[in-house]
Every structure is written in structure tokens, then in C-alpha cells.
Design a protein around this motif. Sequence first.
Motif, mmCIF file in Angstrom:
data_model
loop_
_atom_site.group_PDB
_atom_site.id
_atom_site.type_symbol
_atom_site.label_atom_id
_atom_site.label_comp_id
_atom_site.label_asym_id
_atom_site.label_seq_id
_atom_site.Cartn_x
_atom_site.Cartn_y
_atom_site.Cartn_z
ATOM 1 N N VAL A 17 10.730 5.400 -51.577
ATOM 2 C CA VAL A 17 10.637 3.822 -51.574
ATOM 3 C C VAL A 17 12.370 3.219 -51.110
ATOM 4 C CG1 VAL A 17 10.931 1.521 -52.561
ATOM 5 C CG2 VAL A 17 9.287 2.905 -52.863
ATOM 6 N N GLN A 56 13.648 5.859 -48.067
ATOM 7 C CA GLN A 56 12.748 5.024 -46.802
ATOM 8 C C GLN A 56 12.981 3.626 -46.759
ATOM 9 O OE1 GLN A 56 9.137 8.024 -45.098
ATOM 10 N NE2 GLN A 56 10.206 9.154 -46.224
ATOM 11 N N MET A 57 12.913 3.554 -47.162
ATOM 12 C CA MET A 57 12.671 1.566 -47.395
ATOM 13 C C MET A 57 14.007 0.577 -47.929
ATOM 14 S SD MET A 57 8.693 1.217 -48.492
ATOM 15 C CE MET A 57 7.378 2.491 -47.303
ATOM 16 N N VAL A 87 14.104 -3.208 -46.753
ATOM 17 C CA VAL A 87 14.086 -4.209 -47.824
ATOM 18 C C VAL A 87 14.683 -4.801 -47.700
ATOM 19 C CG1 VAL A 87 13.237 -4.361 -50.200
ATOM 20 C CG2 VAL A 87 12.178 -3.494 -48.301
ATOM 21 N N PHE A 112 5.431 -1.298 -46.391
ATOM 22 C CA PHE A 112 6.979 -1.687 -46.020
ATOM 23 C C PHE A 112 6.272 -2.670 -46.374
ATOM 24 C CE2 PHE A 112 9.426 -3.816 -44.089
ATOM 25 C CZ PHE A 112 10.271 -3.443 -44.649
#
Length: 527
Positions: free
Chosen positions: A301, A304-305, A309, A379
Amino acid sequence: MHATQLFELMIVTLPVIIALHFFANRLGLPPAVALLVGGVLMAFVPGLPAFSPDPELMLVVFLPPLLIDGAWSISGRYLRRHMIGIASLAIGAVVFTTLAVAWIAHLLFPSLPWAACAVLGAIVSPPDAVSARAVLERVTLPRRLTMLLEGESLFNDASGLVLFRFAIAASATGAFSTVDAVQTFAMLAIGGAAIGCLVGFVWVFIARRLRDEYLIIVSTLLVPWAAYLLGEHFGFSGVIATVVAGLICGSYQNKIFNAATRMRGNSFWTVAIFLLEAAVFILIGLSLRGVVERVGGFGVVIEQMGGPVLIILVTLLLARYVWIFLSDLVIVLLRRLGLKRYAPLGVRGGVVLGWAGVRGVVTLALALSLPQEFPGRDFILVAAFAVILGTVLIQGTTLGTLIRWMGIRPPESDRTRLSLSEAEAILMQTQLAYVQSVAYDRDGQLVHPMLLEQYTKKAAAYERFVGQEDTMQPRVEAHFDVVLQAIAASRTELIRLHRVGDIDEHTLGALQKNLDLEELNAIAVRA
């Protein structure tokens, strides 16, 4: 998780809610923040089974009663006065934010279909009624700002749900029509409003004929789900149906409820809404574990995100601010053209209004309802949770500070024509006039001398209080402090009499009720 485990989780959650609320109050934190953090921590307790809520069931269980509670108590007069501003936020801001988030998401992930980007925008764009209430109950705002935020939270779920459904359909078919979307939204809104009117007036008809206060209270419990489920069953907006039903029931409640029904009904709904709101934030926190495990853990999380976000969160906030200040600019231009019906919010009001857009249960339910094979689902789920956590934990905890920094205070125009003490004096004069009309019999003989003396003194006291509130309030408080202490002494003696066997349970209950009413009256007058 089977039924027994779910029930056990509900029981365990109750003391957790009590503890989190207690410590939140002691620390001066919004309870929503403590509950959300508590739910997240509970989700990762070793041995606790993973919790995966049914998103449709979450909406059906929680949304109708929480919506109708807001609609029941909102002022219809001020709602109509600010309806254009509310519609601008509930429809315009939601659509604009959806488009902005979709555009940014497509820039971040060019391979993600436009329809999937629009789904993400529709999920995170509408501020939540539950979260808005949790934020507003701890701050003091001018009536206009409060009405805009409360009204927005009642209606924007409808526009968010419609956008979500159209984006899902576009993802499946590859086609989207703006005209069809507008027509469908109008149909859903009009149909939902019609269903809400039907349910609301049916309740008014039935409640007026019920003589039992408990039956009337139970009937109020049926209204939100009847309106919501009927609206959804006939293909209309259950959200709008629930809100309209709540507005109608709320406008008639003072004509239908007697004192006992109102007090017991308020107590029942206060506890019910407290538990529902607390459960919502706990469930949001509990649901985080399944999402994190699905995407591969917190490391995935963050690595990569985390960046995308964060960009989505900033986009949400900026889009809301852009819409609010553009709307304010339009009002300024209209005033220069001679249309001065509406006044701009100003920079300080706009900053507070933009910062108060907190997300919650609707965002969670929509994200969890996505099909497993939906493009970018992982995602979208992570972004939805991040938006909820970010807006509640950051904006929810800092809104009060921001209001103080902005120097936001209710303007003089918020004052009603009569103050509370002036209205009380008028009511007391009305009571005195009635007592005077029945104090004498047909022969002119005084038959109620004590009542006449009592109400004459009370009316005079209320008249003296008008305009002297600041100087007389300490004396009033001191007076009723003594009254409350006397009641407490009576209660102690009453319990002693029961303990030694001088009175039975029936007498204890009857006298306890009388003391309760005296105490509640003293507390109300003292305040």
C-alpha cells in the motif's frame, strides 16, 4: 464470519464504544476519530476473524435512520432559503469533484479505463451525512454554513449514487450519455420525492390516530426504512425518499407528539443514533484489514499506492475549494449586475466550508460493492479508505481549530426577532392569561387563588429577566442550584425510606418519577 461470531463481535464492540467515547471526551477529541482508530486497531487484533461487511446491507441498515434523523430536525424554512446553495454543493460540487478525480486518476494510471476513473471519482466525491454530523456537533458555525453543510450531507448521497451507477454501467457497456444521466437523475429525484411524500403523510395520518405513545415511537422507526426500501424497490432514489419523508414528519411532530411521547421518543432516537454512528465508524475501521490483506499488506500500500492516493486526497480538497470559490465569484458578479438576493460566503466562510467535506460510510459501501474483476479495484478500495481516514482524522480533528483561526462567528443576521428569554416571557403571559380566565367562577368568586398567585409571580419574574440576562443569570443559577440540591436530598431520603421498608416499589417508582420531572425542569430553567 458466521452469525454467532458476528453477534459476539457486536457485544465486544459495545464496551469498546463506551471506552473510546469516554477517552475521546476526556482528551477533547471528536468521538468519530477515536472510534475510527479503535476500529482499525480492533481489525488487527490477533485471533479476531476478518470482517467483510455486505456493502448493500450497510447502506440499508445505517443510511436511512441517520438520514431521517438529520431531516427530522432540520429547519424547513432555512432549508428552502438556502436550497440553491445546497443544490450547488450536493449536485454541482459532487459532479465537479468526480470529474476532477477521474481526470487525475487517468493521468496517474493511463491504462485505467475512463469509466473506472469515473467510478473512483463517484465513490470519493460525496461528503457523508454521518461524518458531517460527527464534525458539526462539536463546532459552532453561522446558521448559513451549518445549513449548507447539513443540507449537502442529506442530498449529496443521491447524486453520488447516481454517478456511481452510471459509471459502472459505462464501464460495462463502454457508452455514456450526459442527457440520459440528467434525465435519469431527474426521474430518480422526482420519484423519490413522491415516495417520500407518500410515506411521510401516511405516517402523519396513522400517528394522529395512535393513542399509545410507544406505538407512535415505534411508528417513527418504520418511516426511514419504509421510505428508503420503497424508493429503491420502485427504481427511484431511496435517499431522497427518506429525506423528504423525514422533512414531512419533522414538520408535523410538534402537532402530533405530547410531552411524554416527545421525551421518550427523543431519548430513544438519541441512543439509537449514538449507537448507529458509533457502529459505522467502528465498522469502517474493521473493514480495513480485508482491504490491506487483499492488496498484499501495508508495504504494498505504502510503496506502490501511497503517492497516487495522496494525490487523490489533495485533488478532492482542491476540487471542493475550486467549486466553492467559483460559486462565490458567480454570486459576486450577479450582485454587481443588481441581483443581490444572495450574499457571498467570503474567504473565511469558503475555507471552513471546503474543509468540512468529510467522507464516511457511503464511500466505504460503494467501494466494497465493486465486482471482484473490476478494473483497478484494489487501488479504488485503498483510495476510498485513505479518503475516509484522511478526511476524518485530519479535517475532522482540525475543523474546530480552523474555525477559531478564521474568526468565524454567527453574524447579527442569525439572531431571530425574539430572544429565548423574550419568547419565554410571551409563553408565560399566555399561561397567565388562561389561568386568569378560569380563576373565577361565574359569580366572580376566586376559585384558584394559589394558581393565580403562582402564575402572576412567574410571569413577572420572566418579564424582569428580559434584557437583564447577563446580570440576573448568576442569581438564577444559584437559585436552581439550591433547588437541585433539595431534590437530591429528597432522593436520598426516598431511597432510605424504601431500604428500611417504609414504602414499597410502587411508591418508590411514583415518587422517583416526580423527582425526575422536577430535576429535569430545574436543569432546563437553569440553563
